[in-house]
Design an enzyme around this catalytic site. Structure first.
Site, PDB file in Angstrom:
ATOM      1  N   GLU B  49       9.370 -38.399 -35.289  1.00  0.00           N
ATOM      2  CA  GLU B  49       8.313 -37.391 -35.416  1.00  0.00           C
ATOM      3  C   GLU B  49       7.633 -37.377 -36.789  1.00  0.00           C
ATOM      4  OE1 GLU B  49      11.507 -36.753 -34.801  1.00  0.00           O
ATOM      5  OE2 GLU B  49      12.210 -34.900 -35.738  1.00  0.00           O
ATOM      6  N   ASN B  50       8.222 -38.056 -37.774  1.00  0.00           N
ATOM      7  CA  ASN B  50       7.538 -38.137 -39.059  1.00  0.00           C
ATOM      8  C   ASN B  50       6.367 -39.115 -39.018  1.00  0.00           C
ATOM      9  OD1 ASN B  50       9.562 -40.117 -38.773  1.00  0.00           O
ATOM     10  ND2 ASN B  50       9.499 -40.558 -40.950  1.00  0.00           N
TER      11      ASN B  50
END
Lengths: 218, 219
Positions: B49-50
């Protein structure tokens, strides 16, 4: 007109009480040169908008240790024990926001929107105190835009028009914050002449950027 | 079974749930181990998700790239054809229904599919990070957890008591003792580990379990 400044000069834009957006995800993609300059300047009572409060010795976490924030709006504080400590003894206000909601709140501010509707957090404490709307029989939380006074962002490279390109997972919140603050300071590894960047490779058009600062390796 | 064997058993079983060609997000800790059991050539894309799609294995020592980490901040690599993007894009993939599955840990999970994994009031408040979005957005939510907590108390409950991460989104729970599927009817015991028994699972689970005639073997 884009100005190229030293880190020290650039952070004078930040004054006591400012809302500061800082790019990065657990210090990956955080403009460390600007963070260090802000620490040296010692400005306080700041509100931080960032993904997380990083680690005590790295990224924005250093400014938690030096007590420069009054409030933080972040999605995660678990990697910096000082954030939790200061929260528990009432020194620091912590507003925890789901990461995807935070990204959209920042994006909304930059895009001139009055907020976004998200299903994330329905049925949890994240909906407390928030307005809810139903669209097509599905419930959403209204998440309001978050704007900054100053954004400190990190990019890989800029041209002198302020056009920015990023690298890999160092991009994260940086392009969003570059649109959402009144003053945008970009720390970059390299500054090239206009025309040297492929127009199709640029992620942040220079129109959003005010100042460029060269990264100090260290 | 020691802790490592338990974790590997859980991760190996979850890897079997990930189908060729799927896009999957693996949470921090035990869920990350699932990647070790995904077969090469299955064309599975790991999302972080980064802001990475196509996360590859950990780099060799000395080959770490400071601009390439996973959501736990650890150095990773990117596979050929992988891409990097910003956080809004990342959560468009997650929330917009483009993620086939997510694998996450749990503090508590219950028979209705509610999950609590982001805070213990007064004790531990790390924050939800991307978990709330992942659980709401992924098509399939798989929980990787040891069956009981460190005090030996059940983690699979009738009703979660801690602040929720999301309501009624969990599809499957995999522990070192069993596989439970959350259905409209309730929590169905699908598999029991070779060394365990239905009785042991029931004894260590607070949730009401539906026991079908054909319970498989977890391996």
């Amino acid at each position: 007109m884009i100005e190229i400044l030293s880190a020290k000069e650039s952070v004078k834009q930040i004054t006591d009480g400012s809302t500061v957006m800082v790019g990065g995800f657990l210090a990956t993609g955080t403009p460390e040169t600007l963070v260090d300059a802000l620490q040296e300047q010692g400005t306080g009572k700041l509100t931080l908008v960032a993904n997380d409060t990083s680690f005590p010795e790295k990224g924005i976490g250093k400014l938690i240790v030096s007590n420069q924030f009054e409030k933080v709006i972040v999605s995660h504080i678990g990697t910096n024990k000082y954030t939790g400590e200061k929260m528990n003894n009432g020194e620091l206000e912590v507003d925890l926001v789901p990461q995807g909601t935070l990204a959209e709140q920042v994006r909304a501010a930059g895009a001139g929107l009055g907020g976004i509707l998200t299903p994330t957090g329905i049925g949890t404490v994240a909906e407390e105190g928030k307005q809810k709307l139903t669209v097509d029989e599905k419930e959403y939380i209204l998440a309001e835009p978050i704007e900054g006074d100053v954004a400190l962002i990190k990019a890989e490279k800029a041209d002198k028009n302020g056009n920015l390109v990023y690298r890999l997972s160092a991009r994260n919140f940086n392009p969003l914050m570059a649109k959402a603050a009144k003053v945008v300071i970009a720390e970059v590894g390299e500054i090239v002449e206009p025309g040297e960047l492929d127009p199709d490779e640029v992620i942040t058009p220079g129109v959003y950027v005010d100042y460029l600062v060269r990264r100090e390796e260290g | 079974m020691d802790k490592k064997e338990k974790r590997n058993l859980i991760a190996k079983r979850i890897a079997q749930e990930i189908q060729p060609g799927e896009v999957v997000n693996l949470g921090i800790g035990m869920p990350t181990l699932v990647a070790n059991f995904i077969e090469d050539g299955e064309n599975i894309l790991i999302q972080s998700e980064n802001g990475v799609l196509g996360v590859g294995p950990a780099p060799e020592e000395g080959q770490e790239d400071p601009d390439l980490t996973n959501a736990g901040g650890q150095p990773v690599t990117i596979i050929p054809g992988g891409v990097g993007f910003d956080s809004a894009e990342s959560f468009s993939i997650i929330r917009g229904g483009h993620l086939d599955s997510t694998v996450l840990g749990a503090l508590e999970v219950d028979q209705e599919g509610n999950l609590a994994n982001w805070m213990i009031p007064g004790k531990l408040v790390p924050g939800m990070g991307g978990a709330m979005d992942l659980v709401v957005g992924a098509k399939k939510v798989i929980i990787a957890t040891e069956h009981v907590n460190k005090n030996g108390a059940p983690k699979i409950l009738k009703k979660c008591t801690l602040p929720l991460t999301a309501e009624k989104e969990v599809d499957m729970i995999v522990t070192e003792l069993c596989v439970i599927e959350i259905t409209e009817e309730g929590a169905v015991l699908r598999e029991v580990a070779e060394q365990s028994s239905i009785e042991e699972v029931q004894d260590k689970t607070e949730a009401d379990l539906i026991i079908p005639d054909n319970v498989g073997v977890l391996k």
